[in-house]
Every structure is written in C-alpha cells, then in structure tokens.
Write an enzyme that holds these catalytic residues in place. Structure first.
Site, PDB file in Angstrom:
ATOM      1  N   GLU A   1      26.944 -26.829 -36.360  1.00 19.99           N
ATOM      2  CA  GLU A   1      28.274 -27.195 -36.858  1.00 19.99           C
ATOM      3  C   GLU A   1      28.211 -28.127 -38.062  1.00 19.99           C
ATOM      4  OE1 GLU A   1      27.494 -30.139 -33.367  1.00 19.99           O
ATOM      5  OE2 GLU A   1      26.977 -28.084 -33.947  1.00 19.99           O
TER       6      GLU A   1
ATOM      7  N   CYS B   1      22.863 -27.609 -28.183  1.00 16.79           N
ATOM      8  CA  CYS B   1      22.114 -28.786 -27.733  1.00 16.79           C
ATOM      9  C   CYS B   1      22.095 -28.846 -26.207  1.00 16.79           C
ATOM     10  CB  CYS B   1      22.699 -30.051 -28.370  1.00 16.79           C
ATOM     11  SG  CYS B   1      21.589 -31.474 -28.269  1.00 16.79           S
TER      12      CYS B   1
ATOM     13  N   HIS C   1      22.203 -28.477 -34.128  1.00 17.04           N
ATOM     14  CA  HIS C   1      23.647 -28.596 -34.293  1.00 17.04           C
ATOM     15  C   HIS C   1      24.089 -27.809 -35.531  1.00 17.04           C
ATOM     16  CE1 HIS C   1      24.650 -31.838 -31.342  1.00 17.04           C
ATOM     17  NE2 HIS C   1      23.339 -32.053 -31.450  1.00 17.04           N
TER      18      HIS C   1
END
Length: 531
Positions: free
Chosen positions: A508, A380, A506
C-alpha cells in the site's frame, strides 16, 4: 548552472486538529509540481517520541514507512501519493529527534560549555533540519504539526518565524489553515474562529500570507472580504478549502480558488499554467464508477480507520482500472466469532498488526475466505495468518501459530530469525524499508506484477519459519515470492482458489491514484469477478 534559491512554504493550523494540513500541503505541492517545479516536503511533529514507530495506532494512526526504512507520520503518505517526491528519514522531524540531537551535542561538548537554551540551540537545530530537507528542490513545503496555541509547537513556530529573516522575505510564504463553520441555527458562516486563530499566530510573530478556510461550502465574496480585513491579508489570499467527495479533488478546488497563483506571486516565481488533466480524470473515475464492490477488512484497529490510511487509499486506487468504487466494511477481529458475517463481501482483507489480541478472529476470517472461495488478500500479519490457518487446517499442524502470539506453540510456522532473538529495544528494530523480492513465474503474484524482480517496503519483526517450507509446500502452499537468496518467504498463495494471496511487505505504501499497485488492482479485479 541554476542557482535559483529554494523557496519555503510553511503550513500551520489553528482552532482544532484534523483540519487537513497534510492534504492541503500535498495538494499545494501537487499544484506547484504541475507547474514544472521540483517539490519536496517536511513534516514537523511536536511530540517527544523519536518517531511514531512505538506509538499505538489508536493514538497516532498509521505509521508510514519510507524507502530508507524511516517510520514516519501518515502525512508523508499523502505527499508521495500526490506528487513524485520520494520521502526519506529527512522528511519527518519530531521534537524528540530535535531534543535528542541537542542533548547529544551538549554531552559531547559541542556548545563549548555554554548554557543550552530553546533559543538559539533548539530553534537552530530545527532550522538546520529544514535546510537539510530542502536540498536539490525549488520548493520545500513544511507542515507544522499540532495546533497554533499548543505549548509543544512553540519552538517550531519560533524557528519558522526566524526563517524568513534568515533566507529573505521573497523566499518564504506562510499558509494558515483555520475553520469557518456554518452555524445552522444562525444560518450563516462564522469567521470568528479564523480571526482568533490568526491573532494567536501573530502573538508568536508570524503574520500569514495566505489563509485556507476549512468549510463545507464555497465562501461568498463578502465573507472572504471580512476575513481579509480582520486578518490583514489580500482578499485573493483567502482561499476556500471546502469538503469534497474524494480527496483527489482537493488540488482542483484549490487551483480554482487561486491558491497556486497567489503562492507563486508571493514567492516571486514565474511558472507556466499547471496541467491538471490527470487529476480531473482521476476525480471523474472516482465520482462516476460503473459498479461498486465491498471489501471486508478484518483488523484490530478498525475503531480508528486512520490506522489503515494508505491501505484504504490503495484499495480505492485498485478500483480505478476496473471503473469500480471500492466500499470498505470494517470488522473488529477481536469480536469476530462468526465469520459468516463476511459472506456478503466480494473480497476479504486482513491487514497488518501486532500481538495476540484479535489474532484468532483473523484466523477465522482467513479460513472462511479459503473455504468459501472468496478473494483474500493478507498483508504482513494477514499473510502470516494465511500461513497459520493453512498449516492448521490443510497441512494438519495442530495448534500451529506465530511465536509472537503463542510462545508455546508446537509448530511456530511464523517465528523470529536467530539474529533477531535477544533484542530488547522496540523502536526501529524491525525489518524496515525497501527490500528486493524474486517472484516465481506462473503464480498470481507474477501475473499481477508482470515481472520477476520487485522491491517493496517492509515493517515487521517475525518471518515465515524456513523449517516448515517443505511441509507446507507439499500440502499445497505456493511460495511465490522470496528474497533473492531464497532464505526469506515474501509472498504465499493457495492454488485452486480464485485469488488467495498474502505478502509479508506493505504494497500500500507504493500505490498512487495515477499508478495503482498491481496487487491491489489484481485483488479488486478478483472481487469484481466475484460480484
């Protein structure tokens, strides 16, 4: 047709916050799912914000983003990492959402001129949200945020108290988590905090069926018997929730303590024994790695590492295929003047963030990783600063920046899209949730995923400025991932570098210990090669 009613498990916490209600809820869900049951979750948060999207990470920790773009509590990340359940906007309800809905109905005249009160109107709204989240599953695990005794939690506790009467005694189980500290000077475990916490819960009309005791050691039988006697529960309903080396050991410990057996007994459910083999394999990999590497994380919220909860876990997951333990060293980007302190790291990661504070420290970290050929991963904001640093120091665009950081920059390589300009509200006005992305064959990103078509979750407002695509590409920046129409740049890389990649999304949020995210696996792999 299966008409078996949904069963409800309500998890509360007492004595103090941060006892691990989220992990306990996720672990209980994992155990029940391992028994073949369909499980989902609901987090009830007592704060008056509509969602945590506008809250400072130092106050709330990470904002977890769901596939449908809801900004939610970080505990939803635990739920998705521990089970196959997919969270959505229905799985996190705040007091702000509840009161907003009630007041909207009152203004609309839905209450037919009646006096609007906490009971029944607010509690009915909470119960309606619980029912909404329970559709299509066997078990709904409801975690009640806050600590029993807090004034903010009272409407939620009253709602779940009423719930057992609404759906039937056999369909509800109350699980309470409280602290059992070991007092070193006395040389003994103290049960009084649990007793007082249960007494506080009883004052609102809830008697727990199961008590999870947070402690640093297994409770001996006499201590369990004492808690059972004074808290009026069965002795086998007193469960040790002890500290562990890795959070993925929690389901195994709770199973050994008999939690899932007791809960299924209380709820009158017949299931087979759970198969926890894959949990045991994950714990074995975490606790007996072949090597250890260090990843330097350069961010602005490092004083509260919960701000990067999913990111931390995804890095740990990325080490599992390589039989590697990942150690994270945190560096405050606001204080990073000399990036040579990062030289001993095997990889450098710059995470998400907002605003100008600490921005130049991130730029220094990116440059150091590029020039010293250290594997770099930008997520990001970290991807945006990869672009900014490359524009400044490789493409020759002096003072290139993001217009978020410097409104007067002559080269806004990161900027708002035309349709985003003029927005006044901050909450839920970003690009949120899952968006498709097309990867370019022959790139590091394509190599990691092994496919050209992917979907990832986003949470950002500023984008790669398309006016600079050609200039930066000619200078050697590889635009390895874009939106299907080619308009938005999603992934960038630098050639002639061991591993130097940034992504606007993102990744994750989609990593689990059983299926580590391919980008984290590739990044950690590059760091292992450097080590």
């Amino acid at each position: 047709m299966n008409t078996r009613p949904t069963k409800f498990i309500f998890v509360t916490g007492g004595v103090l916050s941060s006892l691990g209600k989220g992990l306990a809820s996720a672990s209980l869900g994992a155990l029940l799912e391992a028994r073949g049951l369909r499980v989902t979750f609901l987090k009830l948060d007592p704060y008056l914000n509509i969602d945590p999207g506008t809250m400072n990470p130092f106050q709330h920790g990470e904002v977890y983003v769901t596939e449908d773009g809801a900004e939610t509590d970080l505990d939803l990340g635990h739920y998705e990492r521990f089970t196959t359940a997919t969270m959505s906007k229905t799985n996190n309800v705040t007091a702000g959402k509840v009161y907003d809905a009630v007041i909207t109905k009152e203004r609309r005249g839905d209450y037919l001129g009646g006096t609007v009160q906490v009971i029944p109107h607010v509690t009915d709204e909470i119960k309606a949200r619980i029912h909404e989240a329970s559709r299509g599953v066997d078990i709904l695990v409801v975690e009640v945020g806050g600590t029993v005794g807090d004034i903010e939690s009272l409407p939620f506790l009253e709602a779940i108290r009423q719930f057992r009467a609404d759906v039937g005694r056999d369909n509800v189980c109350y699980v309470h988590i409280a602290l059992v500290p070991f007092v070193a000077t006395a040389g003994e475990l103290k049960t009084k905090p649990v007793q007082h916490s249960v007494k506080e819960l009883r004052t609102v009309g809830i008697a727990p069926d199961v008590i999870l005791c947070r402690t640093d050691r297994f409770l001996p039988k006499p201590v369990k018997a004492k808690i059972a006697l004074f808290c009026n529960v069965d002795e086998d309903a007193v469960i040790t929730a002890k500290d562990v080396e890795t959070i993925y050991e929690v389901p195994i410990i709770l199973h050994q303590e008999g939690l899932d057996d007791k809960v299924t007994q209380i709820l009158n459910i017949w299931t087979g024994r759970p198969n926890l083999r894959r949990w045991e394999e994950v714990v074995e990999r975490f606790t007996h790695p072949e090597r250890e590497i260090t990843i330097a994380m350069v961010g602005k919220y490092v004083d509260l590492t919960e701000s990067y909860k999913s990111l931390n876990e995804a890095l740990y997951h990325g080490g599992l295929p390589h039989k590697t333990r990942v150690k994270i060293s945190y560096f405050d980007s606001e204080k990073l003047e000399d990036p040579s302190v990062l030289a001993t790291a095997h990889g450098i990661l710059v995470p998400h963030g907002f605003g100008e504070r600490g921005a130049e420290g991130k730029a220094r970290a990116v440059r150091f990783a590029r020039e010293q050929r250290i594997p770099y991963f930008g997520i990001c904001f970290g991807m945006q600063f990869l672009v900014i640093e490359f524009a400044r120091n490789v493409a020759g665009l002096e003072r290139a920046n993001s217009s978020e950081v410097d409104e007067k920059t002559p080269h806004p390589v990161i900027d708002l899209l035309p349709e985003q300009r003029g927005l006044k509200e901050k909450g839920a006005t970003m690009r949120l949730g899952a968006y498709p992305c097309v990867l370019r064959p022959g790139t590091k990103a394509y190599e990691a995923y092994g496919t050209a078509q992917i979907s990832e979750r986003h949470r950002h407002r500023y984008e790669f400025n398309p006016e600079y695509r050609d200039r930066l590409s000619r200078a050697g920046l590889v635009l390895s991932g874009t939106s299907p129409d080619g308009r938005l740049v999603e992934v960038v890389e630098v050639e002639d570098h061991p591993w130097f990649l940034g992504c606007q999304f993102h990744p994750e949020f989609k990593s689990t210990p059983f299926k580590p995210h391919p980008l984290f696996t590739a990044f950690v792999g590059a760091a292992v090669r450097r080590a």
